[in-house]
Design a protein around this motif. Structure first.
Motif, PDB file in Angstrom:
ATOM      1  N   MET A 189       0.851  -1.188   0.000  1.00 48.23           N
ATOM      2  CA  MET A 189       0.000   0.000   0.000  1.00 48.23           C
ATOM      3  C   MET A 189       0.888   1.240   0.000  1.00 48.23           C
ATOM      4  N   ALA A 190       0.466   2.249  -0.685  1.00 41.83           N
ATOM      5  CA  ALA A 190       1.216   3.492  -0.811  1.00 41.83           C
ATOM      6  C   ALA A 190       1.157   4.305   0.473  1.00 41.83           C
ATOM      7  N   LYS A 191       2.262   4.931   0.795  1.00 44.00           N
ATOM      8  CA  LYS A 191       2.285   5.892   1.904  1.00 44.00           C
ATOM      9  C   LYS A 191       1.581   7.159   1.440  1.00 44.00           C
ATOM     10  N   ILE A 192       0.760   7.722   2.305  1.00 46.33           N
ATOM     11  CA  ILE A 192      -0.002   8.925   1.991  1.00 46.33           C
ATOM     12  C   ILE A 192       0.268   9.973   3.065  1.00 46.33           C
ATOM     13  N   ARG A 193       0.400  11.222   2.637  1.00 47.20           N
ATOM     14  CA  ARG A 193       0.556  12.348   3.567  1.00 47.20           C
ATOM     15  C   ARG A 193      -0.786  13.050   3.719  1.00 47.20           C
ATOM     16  N   VAL A 207       1.141  14.521   8.444  1.00 43.70           N
ATOM     17  CA  VAL A 207       1.524  13.196   8.922  1.00 43.70           C
ATOM     18  C   VAL A 207       1.580  12.256   7.725  1.00 43.70           C
ATOM     19  N   ILE A 208       2.271  11.136   7.901  1.00 48.38           N
ATOM     20  CA  ILE A 208       2.403  10.162   6.812  1.00 48.38           C
ATOM     21  C   ILE A 208       2.147   8.760   7.357  1.00 48.38           C
ATOM     22  N   GLY A 209       1.502   7.962   6.547  1.00 45.88           N
ATOM     23  CA  GLY A 209       1.234   6.583   6.932  1.00 45.88           C
ATOM     24  C   GLY A 209       0.486   5.856   5.833  1.00 45.88           C
ATOM     25  N   ASN A 210       0.151   4.616   6.091  1.00 44.91           N
ATOM     26  CA  ASN A 210      -0.619   3.807   5.149  1.00 44.91           C
ATOM     27  C   ASN A 210      -2.095   3.885   5.507  1.00 44.91           C
ATOM     28  N   PRO A 211      -2.960   4.062   4.522  1.00 46.19           N
ATOM     29  CA  PRO A 211      -4.391   4.031   4.816  1.00 46.19           C
ATOM     30  C   PRO A 211      -4.791   2.666   5.393  1.00 46.19           C
ATOM     31  N   ILE A 212      -5.737   2.679   6.297  1.00 45.07           N
ATOM     32  CA  ILE A 212      -6.262   1.446   6.898  1.00 45.07           C
ATOM     33  C   ILE A 212      -6.969   0.651   5.806  1.00 45.07           C
ATOM     34  N   THR A 213      -6.675  -0.651   5.717  1.00 46.59           N
ATOM     35  CA  THR A 213      -7.266  -1.486   4.673  1.00 46.59           C
ATOM     36  C   THR A 213      -8.325  -2.440   5.196  1.00 46.59           C
ATOM     37  N   ASP A 214      -8.461  -2.544   6.493  1.00 48.91           N
ATOM     38  CA  ASP A 214      -9.446  -3.443   7.099  1.00 48.91           C
ATOM     39  C   ASP A 214     -10.855  -2.885   6.887  1.00 48.91           C
ATOM     40  N   MET A 215     -11.647  -3.562   6.054  1.00 51.17           N
ATOM     41  CA  MET A 215     -12.992  -3.092   5.727  1.00 51.17           C
ATOM     42  C   MET A 215     -13.922  -3.066   6.935  1.00 51.17           C
ATOM     43  N   SER A 216     -13.579  -3.811   7.992  1.00 51.77           N
ATOM     44  CA  SER A 216     -14.432  -3.805   9.186  1.00 51.77           C
ATOM     45  C   SER A 216     -14.127  -2.614  10.098  1.00 51.77           C
ATOM     46  N   VAL A 253      -5.587   7.381   6.648  1.00 56.97           N
ATOM     47  CA  VAL A 253      -4.304   7.310   7.356  1.00 56.97           C
ATOM     48  C   VAL A 253      -4.576   7.638   8.815  1.00 56.97           C
ATOM     49  N   ILE A 254      -5.289   8.734   9.013  1.00 58.84           N
ATOM     50  CA  ILE A 254      -5.745   9.170  10.333  1.00 58.84           C
ATOM     51  C   ILE A 254      -7.020   9.971  10.106  1.00 58.84           C
ATOM     52  N   ASP A 255      -7.953   9.828  10.971  1.00 58.62           N
ATOM     53  CA  ASP A 255      -9.178  10.624  10.902  1.00 58.62           C
ATOM     54  C   ASP A 255      -8.784  12.083  11.141  1.00 58.62           C
ATOM     55  N   PHE A 256      -9.204  12.983  10.254  1.00 57.40           N
ATOM     56  CA  PHE A 256      -8.880  14.403  10.435  1.00 57.40           C
ATOM     57  C   PHE A 256      -9.326  14.904  11.808  1.00 57.40           C
ATOM     58  N   GLY A 257     -10.425  14.359  12.314  1.00 57.49           N
ATOM     59  CA  GLY A 257     -10.901  14.734  13.644  1.00 57.49           C
ATOM     60  C   GLY A 257      -9.933  14.327  14.738  1.00 57.49           C
TER      61      GLY A 257
END
Length: 150
Positions: free
Chosen positions: A1-5, A39-48, A55-59
């Motif tokens: 999975m791609a890293k996203i900022r 911030v940088i990270g991988n988006p969560i892929t777990d559909m549940s 990557v992180i909830d803006f909230g």
């Protein structure tokens, strides 16, 4: 999975004084600061997971930055606790003003390094603080990058 900022912007009003400075900034004055937090990270892929795709909830990022920086600094007077400004600080505190005392000269450079340390400590282990940009005026800013500080 791609890293996203992911970047969120914040604003706050803070006054400060630079003890020993040879210009106008030795006097108490204020700025309308703008802070970009990336911030940088991988988006969560777990559909549940309700936050799947994030990557992180803006909230969640907003809560961290507000608690660690914005709510502390907004409409506060920032002063170095190790300067003669301490007498002014104590007087202002006793008059009901919000005074924040720090262990450094309150320049944008030192403020942004302080913010980076505080925000980094509150992020989940799989999310990294990538960068901060602190605008003191419309034409002057300081930047902090994790890659420069590792």
């Amino acid at each position: 999975m791609a890293k996203i900022r992911i970047t969120k912007q914040f604003t706050f009003e803070t006054a400060h004084a630079l003890y020993g400075y040879d210009g106008k900034c030795k006097n108490v004055h204020g700025h309308s600061y703008s802070l970009d937090v990336t911030v940088i990270g991988n988006p969560i892929t777990d559909m549940s997971n309700v936050k799947c795709g994030m990557v992180i909830d803006f909230g969640d990022l907003k809560r961290i930055v507000k608690n660690e920086v914005v709510d502390v600094m907004d409409h506060a007077i920032l002063l170095n606790r190790n300067t003669p400004h301490i007498e002014l600080a104590e007087y202002l505190k006793s008059s009901g003003h919000n005074v924040v005392l720090v262990d450094y000269q309150p320049t944008s450079e030192n403020m942004i390094a302080d913010f980076a340390e505080k925000i980094s400590k509150k992020l989940a282990k799989d999310i990294t603080l990538h960068s901060l940009k602190l605008r003191e005026t419309g034409t002057a800013f300081a930047e902090w990058y994790a890659s420069d500080n590792s």
